[in-house]
Write an enzyme that holds these catalytic residues in place. Structure first.
Site, PDB file in Angstrom:
ATOM      1  N   SER A 123     -11.979 -49.303  25.096  1.00 36.06           N
ATOM      2  CA  SER A 123     -10.743 -49.256  25.877  1.00 36.06           C
ATOM      3  C   SER A 123     -10.490 -50.557  26.616  1.00 36.06           C
ATOM      4  CB  SER A 123     -10.736 -48.080  26.860  1.00 36.06           C
ATOM      5  OG  SER A 123     -12.011 -47.683  27.220  1.00 36.06           O
ATOM      6  N   HIS A 144      -7.934 -46.483  19.355  1.00 35.43           N
ATOM      7  CA  HIS A 144      -8.169 -46.093  20.758  1.00 35.43           C
ATOM      8  C   HIS A 144      -7.613 -44.689  21.027  1.00 35.43           C
ATOM      9  CE1 HIS A 144      -7.508 -46.744  25.300  1.00 35.43           C
ATOM     10  NE2 HIS A 144      -8.734 -46.379  25.070  1.00 35.43           N
ATOM     11  N   GLU A 156      -3.871 -45.532  19.983  1.00 31.64           N
ATOM     12  CA  GLU A 156      -3.420 -46.920  19.877  1.00 31.64           C
ATOM     13  C   GLU A 156      -4.203 -47.573  18.738  1.00 31.64           C
ATOM     14  OE1 GLU A 156      -2.183 -47.973  24.484  1.00 31.64           O
ATOM     15  OE2 GLU A 156      -4.284 -48.183  23.926  1.00 31.64           O
ATOM     16  N   ASN A 194      -3.009 -48.922  29.172  1.00 35.56           N
ATOM     17  CA  ASN A 194      -3.769 -49.391  30.332  1.00 35.56           C
ATOM     18  C   ASN A 194      -3.207 -50.677  30.931  1.00 35.56           C
ATOM     19  OD1 ASN A 194      -5.490 -47.255  30.567  1.00 35.56           O
ATOM     20  ND2 ASN A 194      -7.096 -48.162  29.300  1.00 35.56           N
TER      21      ASN A 194
END
Ligand code: NAD
Length: 504
Positions: A123, A144, A156, A194
């Site tokens: 991540s 991800h 992702e 993120n």
């Protein structure tokens, strides 16, 4: 290039929290799945845990007994990496450390066949950096998943600098065949979610650090006005303050300490003192049987004004006018285009938070942005010491007459929801310009990955082309650190076509 065939074996290396989830997804989709973990016995334990979860799916009628039995026969723990030799895809979900992941991939490359797809669930590390350990990084891609992987649809699919298009496409199509919603993104810090979600936490913490409101009030405003499922304080208590801060820090470091991603001092104190959230019994809030959740600040009942004068175009707040009329408060429209405000009978003004402070205009009350003014159940109002008490009372009474709870917060420019949404929109525009992902994929990622009520581009369209840019520009004037400086991408979005029209 199509998805993997269901008969193709998939391996998951690292059978902790997320590894188990990914294995379950591939298994239920129909693949034979092999599990490997460095700690002896863990892969076996993971297979049993996945089996127990399949049992629960059968109890809940979400899987047939026959499908569960077939899935169990396709799942097997491995005692060595060599047993993964016939895999067509290996997803690693081991410790988040570059050297550990690189070493593992080097070993795997010697074991699997040349056309085996290799994937990382990292991540926060760079896919390009991890893939640097491989002789053929073209077959290496980021996949991800979000925890819990069987429940959350978003994946992702991250292309490193060396990832082949065919590998990325194969990973993307495979994730889709597994019932997930893949989005394609480039290998940049935080990928999509993120990276773009950082201001959601940072702005809430900044309003708190400015002593403008307490966590319960900020959370309530984000939920009830902003339309977010949870506020930033309760959400980070759930995620874990240590986990959430470490994502923020890693994105900030990876961007060479870009001020737009600066971590919060208040959150640092929480992490340092062991107040990590629900899991430690205390974070921003206290947990446990006798813990009481503090109430948000809610203003006492006030008298509504008999009328308001609407001056100019209220922009995103124009939807308030019919609501005011429905509450039997007269709206007098001032034809002169000399503002974007509501003038109250006492002469004070009410304006949508625009990044300025109440101090600059005297006798003004700013109200926060709402996702939908009709549905919002709470509105934040900010006033300064220069606002007459009568003006604030009229403003409170007005929103109460529309059925809203009112939270009076300190005089922070950009209120709570407005500054948060503007920064999310800015980072999203910036990300597209930097080739991170498409507008559509960013909207999908933010809706599915962090449950936002609207994707940043959907929100931007609703608010108008210049809204986020202009608000951030005002914030930037008042805090020139660069944290609020609108990106060139947002500036172009807001003004490029207008400038072209004016160009001879
Ligand atoms: N947990 C999440 O919410 C989440 C979400 C997305 C991505 N990730 C990423 O997934 C990875 C794993 O996270 P986690 O939370 O599941 O961790 P975890 O600690 O629960 O599990 C990691 C597992 O990997 C094993 N392991 C460590 N080194 C190994 C090696 N060299 N070979 C084989 N096995 C090894 C450990 O024994 C452990 O069982 C990390 O890269 C993390 O950043 C986690």
């Amino acid at each position: 290039m199509t998805a993997l065939d269901l008969a193709d074996p998939v391996a998951v290396v690292g059978t902790g929290t997320i590894g188990q989830g990914i294995a379950q997804v591939a298994l239920v989709a129909g693949h034979p799945v092999r599990l490997y973990d460095a700690v002896p016995g863990r892969a076996q334990a993971a297979a049993e845990a996945i089996g127990a979860r399949l049992d629960r799916l059968v109890e809940k009628d979400r899987l047939t007994g026959a499908d569960r039995d077939a899935a169990r026969t396709r799942l097997s723990p491995a005692e060595s990496l060599a047993e993964l030799a016939d895999s067509h895809l290996v997803v690693e979900a081991v410790l988040e450390r570059l050297d550990v992941k690189q070493q593992l991939l080097r070993e795997l490359e010697e074991i699997v066949t040349d056309d085996c797809l290799l994937a990382t669930n990292t991540s926060s590390l760079s896919v390009t950096a991890i893939g640097g350990a491989l002789r053929n990084p073209g077959r290496f891609v980021g996949l991800h998943f979000f925890n819990p992987a069987p429940l959350l649809p978003l994946v992702e699919v991250v292309s490193g600098f060396a990832t082949d298009v065919t590998s990325a496409t194969r990973a993307y199509e495979t994730a889709r065949a597994w019932g997930k919603t893949p989005v394609a993104c480039a290998d940049t810090p935080g990928f999509i979610v993120n990276r773009i979600a950082r201001p959601f936490y940072a702005e809430a913490f900044a309003v708190y650090e400015a002593q403008a409101a307490d966590p319960a009030t900020i959370d309530a405003v984000l939920r009830e006005s902003g339309g977010f499922k949870m506020g930033a304080f309760e959400l980070t208590d759930l995620i874990g303050q240590d986990v959430n801060e470490s994502v923020t820090r890693s994105v900030w470091e990876a961007f060479f300490q870009d001020v737009r991603f600066t971590p919060s001092l208040a959150q640092r104190r929480l992490v340092e003192s062991g107040r990590h959230g629900r899991k430690t019994g205390r974070g921003w809030y206290a947990y446990g049987d006798d813990a009481e959740r503090p109430e948000p600040h809610t203003a006492e009942k006030a008298q509504p004004p008999a009328y308001v004068v609407a001056e100019g175009d209220l922009g995103p707040a124009a939807e308030l006018l019919p609501l005011i009329r429905e509450a039997s408060i007269q709206v007098r429209e001032d034809e002169e285009d000399n503002g974007t405000r509501l003038v109250l009978p006492g002469g004070g003004q009410l304006a949508l938070a625009d990044g300025q402070t109440s101090v600059e205009f005297r006798d003004v009350v700013y109200f926060d942005l709402a996702l939908d003014y009709r549905k919002a159940t709470r509105i934040a109002l900010s006033a300064s010491q220069d606002t007459r008490p009568g003006t604030l009372a009229e403003a409170i009474g007005l929103f109460q007459a529309l059925g809203k709870d009112v939270s009076v917060i300190g005089d922070v420019p950009g209120s709570i929801v407005a500054r948060t949404v503007a920064r999310i929109i800015d980072l999203a525009h910036d990300a597209v310009t930097k080739g991170v992902a498409t507008e559509e994929d960013i909207d999908t990622a933010m809706r599915l990955g962090v449950n936002y009520p609207l994707g940043p581009f959907e929100w931007s369209r609703k608010l108008g082309k210049t809204w986020a840019h202009d608000l951030l520009e005002e914030l930037h004037l008042r805090d020139p650190s660069g944290r609020y400086a609108p990106s060139l991408a947002l500036y172009r979005h807001a003004y490029a076509s207008d400038k072209r029209e004016g160009t001879p």
